[in-house]
Design a protein around this motif. Structure first.
Motif, PDB file in Angstrom:
ATOM      1  N   ALA A 146       0.925  -1.137   0.021  1.00  0.00           N
ATOM      2  CA  ALA A 146       0.105   0.019   0.123  1.00  0.00           C
ATOM      3  C   ALA A 146       0.813   1.219  -0.160  1.00  0.00           C
ATOM      4  N   VAL A 147       1.882   1.299   0.828  1.00  0.00           N
ATOM      5  CA  VAL A 147       2.805   2.458   0.874  1.00  0.00           C
ATOM      6  C   VAL A 147       3.549   2.650  -0.474  1.00  0.00           C
ATOM      7  N   VAL A 148       3.939   1.653  -1.189  1.00  0.00           N
ATOM      8  CA  VAL A 148       4.607   1.463  -2.616  1.00  0.00           C
ATOM      9  C   VAL A 148       3.592   2.237  -3.709  1.00  0.00           C
ATOM     10  N   LYS A 149       2.556   1.676  -3.579  1.00  0.00           N
ATOM     11  CA  LYS A 149       1.598   2.195  -4.665  1.00  0.00           C
ATOM     12  C   LYS A 149       1.322   3.678  -4.312  1.00  0.00           C
ATOM     13  N   ALA A 150       1.062   4.128  -2.984  1.00  0.00           N
ATOM     14  CA  ALA A 150       0.732   5.402  -2.411  1.00  0.00           C
ATOM     15  C   ALA A 150       1.853   6.498  -3.082  1.00  0.00           C
ATOM     16  N   ILE A 151       3.172   5.806  -2.913  1.00  0.00           N
ATOM     17  CA  ILE A 151       4.444   6.766  -3.348  1.00  0.00           C
ATOM     18  C   ILE A 151       4.137   7.119  -4.873  1.00  0.00           C
ATOM     19  N   ASN A 152       3.828   5.697  -5.741  1.00  0.00           N
ATOM     20  CA  ASN A 152       3.990   5.633  -7.198  1.00  0.00           C
ATOM     21  C   ASN A 152       2.667   6.978  -7.536  1.00  0.00           C
ATOM     22  N   LEU A 153       1.648   6.700  -6.736  1.00  0.00           N
ATOM     23  CA  LEU A 153       0.576   7.831  -7.016  1.00  0.00           C
ATOM     24  C   LEU A 153       0.939   9.199  -6.957  1.00  0.00           C
ATOM     25  N   VAL A 154       1.781   9.274  -5.959  1.00  0.00           N
ATOM     26  CA  VAL A 154       2.204  10.766  -5.797  1.00  0.00           C
ATOM     27  C   VAL A 154       3.338  11.347  -6.884  1.00  0.00           C
ATOM     28  N   LEU A 155       4.174  10.092  -7.252  1.00  0.00           N
ATOM     29  CA  LEU A 155       4.978  10.546  -8.322  1.00  0.00           C
ATOM     30  C   LEU A 155       4.351  10.909  -9.656  1.00  0.00           C
ATOM     31  N   ASP A 156       3.136  10.138  -9.749  1.00  0.00           N
ATOM     32  CA  ASP A 156       2.416  10.097 -11.061  1.00  0.00           C
ATOM     33  C   ASP A 156       1.783  11.508 -11.164  1.00  0.00           C
ATOM     34  N   ASP A 157       1.055  12.046  -9.852  1.00  0.00           N
ATOM     35  CA  ASP A 157       0.369  13.270 -10.000  1.00  0.00           C
ATOM     36  C   ASP A 157       0.760  14.295  -8.998  1.00  0.00           C
ATOM     37  N   LYS A 158       1.916  14.783  -9.065  1.00  0.00           N
ATOM     38  CA  LYS A 158       2.530  15.865  -7.997  1.00  0.00           C
ATOM     39  C   LYS A 158       1.751  16.970  -7.748  1.00  0.00           C
ATOM     40  N   SER A 159       1.157  17.476  -8.771  1.00  0.00           N
ATOM     41  CA  SER A 159       0.469  18.898  -8.734  1.00  0.00           C
ATOM     42  C   SER A 159      -0.781  18.551  -7.675  1.00  0.00           C
ATOM     43  N   ARG A 160      -1.625  17.613  -8.168  1.00  0.00           N
ATOM     44  CA  ARG A 160      -2.760  17.285  -7.231  1.00  0.00           C
ATOM     45  C   ARG A 160      -2.502  16.958  -5.742  1.00  0.00           C
ATOM     46  N   VAL A 161      -1.251  16.173  -5.451  1.00  0.00           N
ATOM     47  CA  VAL A 161      -0.931  15.711  -4.190  1.00  0.00           C
ATOM     48  C   VAL A 161      -0.387  17.130  -3.470  1.00  0.00           C
TER      49      VAL A 161
END
Length: 233
Positions: free
Chosen positions: A192-207
């Motif tokens: 879950a942590v790895v998935k969350a990190i990947n989501l952050v890297l894919d959509d930095k502006s939204r995060v």
């Protein structure tokens, strides 16, 4: 957030001694000491064993970023020339960029913030004091959404089945009546942590937008609490 970094690959030449700082994701002082000892790196006085007090002083030493705190000690008796630690008796002076730095200032400041965070670690509804652990990747950074306490890594034997799980400390120490949060398999939490990190890297502006909104909300809440306290006084 993951506990940042403590030191890495900066060599200090002092006499014949070489000291190399090690950076590790959330490494504790004990882990840093073991790493230095495993690499055969000696202390400034040539000893093979690194004391925790020595490592802490190194991490907090402003000289490595080019600054200098003057009058850390003072002469108590000029006849015997005895010097003691200055605990506010004599004035101190902090000089920035006094000499060439060997460690980036940003890294040094990150270390100071992380050390403060670990020293003031608490959790749960009653903000119970907890001891920091950096033994595992997610140690001391996963919190229960129900009671706010820390999740602890546990080797679990459930009906003969061995597994590594993470459980709420309140539930472990006081039972399900204290907190009924679920037990989580460590591998599931890591994924879950790895998935969350990947989501952050894919959509930095939204995060970044969400993060900014959360920070502003916390600041407003703290400001309102302070105003309420002042009104009561």
């Amino acid at each position: 957030m993951l506990g940042v970094i403590l030191i890495r690959k900066y060599t200090i030449k002092k006499s014949c001694n070489k000291l190399r700082y090690i950076s590790s994701k959330g490494a504790s002082l004990a882990q840093i000491g073991k790493s230095l000892e495993a690499e055969g790196i000696l202390t400034a006085v040539g000893k093979g064993r690194w004391r925790l007090e020595t490592l802490k002083k190194i991490l907090q030493n402003e000289k490595y970023i080019g600054d200098a705190l003057l009058q850390k000690t003072y002469t108590m008796d000029f006849l015997i020339k005895k010097r003691v630690k200055n605990n506010g008796i004599a004035p101190q002076y902090y000089v920035e960029n006094n000499h060439e730095a060997i460690i980036p200032r940003e890294l040094y400041m990150q270390v100071q913030k992380e050390m403060v965070r670990r020293a003031n670690l608490d959790s749960g509804a009653d903000r119970k004091k907890r001891v920091y652990s950096g033994k595992y990747a997610l140690s001391s950074i996963v919190y229960c959404t129900k009671c706010g306490d820390i999740y602890r890594r546990i080797a679990w034997n459930n009906r003969g089945k061995h597994s590594i799980v993470c459980r709420c400390v309140s539930r472990v120490e006081h039972g399900p009546t204290s907190c009924d949060s679920p037990t989580i398999q460590e591998i599931n939490l890591q994924n879950a942590v790895v998935k969350a990190i990947n989501l952050v890297l894919d959509d930095k502006s939204r995060v970044i937008t969400i993060l900014q909104e959360n920070i502003e909300a916390v600041i407003r809440q703290e400001g309102e609490s302070l105003v309420n306290e002042l009104m009561r006084d």
